[in-house]
Design a protein around this motif. Structure first.
Motif, PDB file in Angstrom:
ATOM      1  N   GLY A   1       0.812  -1.207   0.000  1.00  0.00           N
ATOM      2  CA  GLY A   1       0.000   0.000   0.000  1.00  0.00           C
ATOM      3  C   GLY A   1       0.849   1.262   0.000  1.00  0.00           C
ATOM      4  N   ARG A   2       0.273   2.345  -0.462  1.00  0.00           N
ATOM      5  CA  ARG A   2       0.996   3.610  -0.528  1.00  0.00           C
ATOM      6  C   ARG A   2       1.138   4.230   0.875  1.00  0.00           C
ATOM      7  N   ASP A   3       2.208   5.011   1.037  1.00  0.00           N
ATOM      8  CA  ASP A   3       2.397   5.746   2.282  1.00  0.00           C
ATOM      9  C   ASP A   3       1.449   6.939   2.330  1.00  0.00           C
ATOM     10  N   ILE A   4       1.166   7.385   3.532  1.00  0.00           N
ATOM     11  CA  ILE A   4       0.343   8.578   3.736  1.00  0.00           C
ATOM     12  C   ILE A   4       1.176   9.598   4.495  1.00  0.00           C
ATOM     13  N   ARG A   5       1.170  10.831   4.041  1.00  0.00           N
ATOM     14  CA  ARG A   5       1.906  11.899   4.715  1.00  0.00           C
ATOM     15  C   ARG A   5       0.938  12.871   5.382  1.00  0.00           C
ATOM     16  N   THR A   6       1.266  13.221   6.608  1.00  0.00           N
ATOM     17  CA  THR A   6       0.467  14.198   7.344  1.00  0.00           C
ATOM     18  C   THR A   6       1.423  14.994   8.219  1.00  0.00           C
ATOM     19  N   ARG A   7       0.916  15.992   8.907  1.00  0.00           N
ATOM     20  CA  ARG A   7       1.761  16.777   9.795  1.00  0.00           C
ATOM     21  C   ARG A   7       1.056  16.980  11.128  1.00  0.00           C
ATOM     22  N   VAL A   8       1.833  17.199  12.161  1.00  0.00           N
ATOM     23  CA  VAL A   8       1.271  17.419  13.489  1.00  0.00           C
ATOM     24  C   VAL A   8       1.978  18.609  14.121  1.00  0.00           C
ATOM     25  N   LYS A   9       1.203  19.514  14.716  1.00  0.00           N
ATOM     26  CA  LYS A   9       1.752  20.697  15.365  1.00  0.00           C
ATOM     27  C   LYS A   9       1.972  20.412  16.843  1.00  0.00           C
ATOM     28  N   LEU A  10       3.143  20.827  17.336  1.00  0.00           N
ATOM     29  CA  LEU A  10       3.511  20.540  18.720  1.00  0.00           C
ATOM     30  C   LEU A  10       4.009  21.808  19.404  1.00  0.00           C
ATOM     31  N   THR A  11       3.625  21.974  20.676  1.00  0.00           N
ATOM     32  CA  THR A  11       4.181  23.054  21.472  1.00  0.00           C
ATOM     33  C   THR A  11       5.553  22.640  21.984  1.00  0.00           C
ATOM     34  N   LEU A  12       6.332  23.602  22.429  1.00  0.00           N
ATOM     35  CA  LEU A  12       7.649  23.298  22.967  1.00  0.00           C
ATOM     36  C   LEU A  12       7.534  22.442  24.222  1.00  0.00           C
ATOM     37  N   GLU A  13       6.466  22.667  24.996  1.00  0.00           N
ATOM     38  CA  GLU A  13       6.242  21.863  26.196  1.00  0.00           C
ATOM     39  C   GLU A  13       5.973  20.404  25.843  1.00  0.00           C
ATOM     40  N   GLU A  14       5.207  20.162  24.779  1.00  0.00           N
ATOM     41  CA  GLU A  14       4.930  18.791  24.348  1.00  0.00           C
ATOM     42  C   GLU A  14       6.200  18.104  23.849  1.00  0.00           C
ATOM     43  N   ILE A  15       7.034  18.861  23.149  1.00  0.00           N
ATOM     44  CA  ILE A  15       8.288  18.292  22.641  1.00  0.00           C
ATOM     45  C   ILE A  15       9.242  17.998  23.787  1.00  0.00           C
ATOM     46  N   TYR A  16       9.216  18.832  24.811  1.00  0.00           N
ATOM     47  CA  TYR A  16      10.126  18.671  25.951  1.00  0.00           C
ATOM     48  C   TYR A  16       9.870  17.343  26.679  1.00  0.00           C
ATOM     49  N   THR A  17       8.627  16.989  26.850  1.00  0.00           N
ATOM     50  CA  THR A  17       8.297  15.769  27.604  1.00  0.00           C
ATOM     51  C   THR A  17       8.013  14.565  26.717  1.00  0.00           C
ATOM     52  N   GLY A  18       7.710  14.820  25.425  1.00  0.00           N
ATOM     53  CA  GLY A  18       7.191  13.736  24.590  1.00  0.00           C
ATOM     54  C   GLY A  18       5.708  13.591  24.861  1.00  0.00           C
ATOM     55  N   CYS A  19       4.959  13.131  23.905  1.00  0.00           N
ATOM     56  CA  CYS A  19       3.510  13.054  24.080  1.00  0.00           C
ATOM     57  C   CYS A  19       2.902  12.081  23.077  1.00  0.00           C
ATOM     58  N   THR A  20       1.609  11.881  23.201  1.00  0.00           N
ATOM     59  CA  THR A  20       0.839  11.081  22.251  1.00  0.00           C
ATOM     60  C   THR A  20      -0.159  11.999  21.556  1.00  0.00           C
ATOM     61  N   LYS A  21      -0.135  12.024  20.244  1.00  0.00           N
ATOM     62  CA  LYS A  21      -1.054  12.860  19.475  1.00  0.00           C
ATOM     63  C   LYS A  21      -1.941  11.976  18.604  1.00  0.00           C
ATOM     64  N   GLU A  22      -3.148  12.417  18.394  1.00  0.00           N
ATOM     65  CA  GLU A  22      -4.070  11.700  17.514  1.00  0.00           C
ATOM     66  C   GLU A  22      -4.183  12.452  16.191  1.00  0.00           C
ATOM     67  N   VAL A  23      -4.013  11.726  15.102  1.00  0.00           N
ATOM     68  CA  VAL A  23      -4.171  12.324  13.779  1.00  0.00           C
ATOM     69  C   VAL A  23      -5.267  11.575  13.032  1.00  0.00           C
ATOM     70  N   THR A  24      -6.090  12.321  12.347  1.00  0.00           N
ATOM     71  CA  THR A  24      -7.188  11.727  11.581  1.00  0.00           C
ATOM     72  C   THR A  24      -6.831  11.756  10.096  1.00  0.00           C
ATOM     73  N   ILE A  25      -6.921  10.601   9.465  1.00  0.00           N
ATOM     74  CA  ILE A  25      -6.538  10.465   8.058  1.00  0.00           C
ATOM     75  C   ILE A  25      -7.604   9.647   7.326  1.00  0.00           C
ATOM     76  N   GLU A  26      -7.575   9.732   6.003  1.00  0.00           N
ATOM     77  CA  GLU A  26      -8.393   8.859   5.164  1.00  0.00           C
ATOM     78  C   GLU A  26      -7.466   7.888   4.458  1.00  0.00           C
ATOM     79  N   ARG A  27      -7.796   6.596   4.500  1.00  0.00           N
ATOM     80  CA  ARG A  27      -6.931   5.602   3.880  1.00  0.00           C
ATOM     81  C   ARG A  27      -7.747   4.463   3.306  1.00  0.00           C
TER      82      ARG A  27
END
Length: 399
Positions: A138-164
């Motif tokens: 199957g083909r790859d899907i590309r998306t992007r996620v925006k993160l605050t500096l605080e989220e990057i500092y600790t690491g986090c879990t983000k939810e992204v919604t895609i169509e596949r």
């Protein structure tokens, strides 16, 4: 400098290839591009062979190492920190020795090229081609996620919604509900290719073209599924959880294996490629693992000393402003920067605090008189030769 190619692409592999597949692909590349095989070639051919061999060796050195492979799979070239390239300063090594090291002496030397394209092997004959149904990654899907500096500092879990594309629930991804409706193509007899034999000056020539009747599938679907129109795939909107490790940077790409489009005919699913977009912080600037903060203090506080609050990512931190602090002075808070993604959080950068001394533009008459009285004091006469000389030199070096 040209951007490095994807290591899987270099070895002709799909992402997620097994250790055996990686080893086999490197064997083929080493056989083809080792400089020993091109000693009689032109200068251009020798140079190309050398570059290709180095590229394949670098790809293999990463993908054959579980730790490096895990970092590369998640962060790409940025996750290796320059650890990919092998050292060729002492030459390329003997090809037989390289292959024997890879396969434990099972390789018999330069005479054993049979079965590999371009090295005297016959390959797979037309009569020996498989008639099994072809599967596709199957083909790859590309998306992007925006993160605050605080989220990057600790690491986090983000939810992204895609169509596949996902396997059709009605036919199980087969394209038809009844297995008996999948028939071998009568034109290519299941090979997906049509053979054409022609005579030329050099003798008989055999060419193969994609079968137009089955479009290279090798099979024909009768009574296609009404839900997916025989494709075996349907479009669906899904939400995927993405684990963001601490320390990622703007522009970095994370790979979530198997969360892309489903493969046709039960093939391997593609990947979800997540591009990191860092949201600008209101107070802190970032450069790599280091953070920078600028604060304004009054001239009185600069002369007498005070304390200020610094907005660190793990909470506010109070630091002392030494008496006689000059405008532009910098204080380093070690370990208060960002974690290193290459070290999986084992080390952190620093936070640099820069002081700007605020000079008032308007003064009352009494304030002016008081300052005029102090103007002739030696304490208010600039003299870099005193203790402040080292400070000025450090400021010049830092900026």
């Amino acid at each position: 400098m040209a951007e490095k190619r994807d290591y899987y692409e270099v070895l002709g592999l799909q992402k997620g290839a097994s250790a055996d597949e990686i080893k086999s692909a490197y064997r083929k590349a080493a056989l083809k591009w080792h400089p020993d095989r091109w000693v009689n070639g032109t200068d251009a051919e020798k140079k190309t062979a050398e570059e290709k061999f180095k590229e394949a060796s670098e790809a293999y050195s990463v993908l054959s190492d579980p730790d490096k492979k895990a970092k590369y799979d998640q962060f790409g070239h940025a996750g290796l920190g320059g650890q990919g390239a092998p050292d060729f300063s002492q030459g390329f090594g003997n090809l037989n020795d390289i292959l024997n090291d890879l396969f434990g002496g099972a390789f018999g030397g330069f005479g054993g090229f049979g079965g590999f394209p371009g090295f005297g092997g016959t390959g797979t004959s037309g009569s020996g081609r498989s008639t099994a149904q072809r599967v596709y990654r199957g083909r790859d899907i590309r998306t992007r996620v925006k993160l605050t500096l605080e989220e990057i500092y600790t690491g986090c879990t983000k939810e992204v919604t895609i169509e596949r594309n996902e396997p059709c629930p009605d036919c199980g991804g087969k394209g038809t509900k009844n297995a008996s409706d999948i028939q071998t193509c009568p034109v290519c007899h299941g090979t997906g290719q049509v053979e054409k034999v022609s005579q030329s000056f050099f003798g008989q020539t055999v060419t193969y073209t994609t079968c137009s009747n089955c479009r290279g599938e090798g099979q024909i679907v009768k009574n296609p599924c009404s839900k997916c129109s025989g494709t075996g795939l349907v479009r669906k909107k899904v939400t995927v959880k993405v684990q963001i490790p601490a320390g990622v940077e703007d522009g970095m790409q994370l790979t979530v294996r198997g969360q892309g489009h489903a493969g046709k005919n039960g093939g391997q699913s593609g990947d979800l490629l997540v591009l990191i977009e860092e949201i600008t912080h209101s107070k802190l600037d970032r450069n790599g693992n280091n953070l920078f903060y600028t604060t304004v203090i009054s001239a009185i506080d600069a002369m007498l000393g005070t304390e200020v609050s610094v907005p660190c990512l793990d909470g506010a931190y109070r630091i002392k402003v030494e008496p006689g602090t000059q405008s532009g002075s910098v204080v380093c808070l070690r370990g208060k920067g960002m974690p290193s993604v290459n070290g999986y959080g084992s080390s952190k950068g620093n936070l640099y605090v820069k002081f700007i001394v605020w000079i008032p533009k308007k003064l009352t008459r009494s304030e002016k008189e008081a300052l005029e009285a102090m103007k002739t004091s030696s304490s208010f006469t600039p003299d870099p030769s005193r203790d402040d000389k080292k400070l000025f030199e450090k400021m010049k070096e830092f900026f």
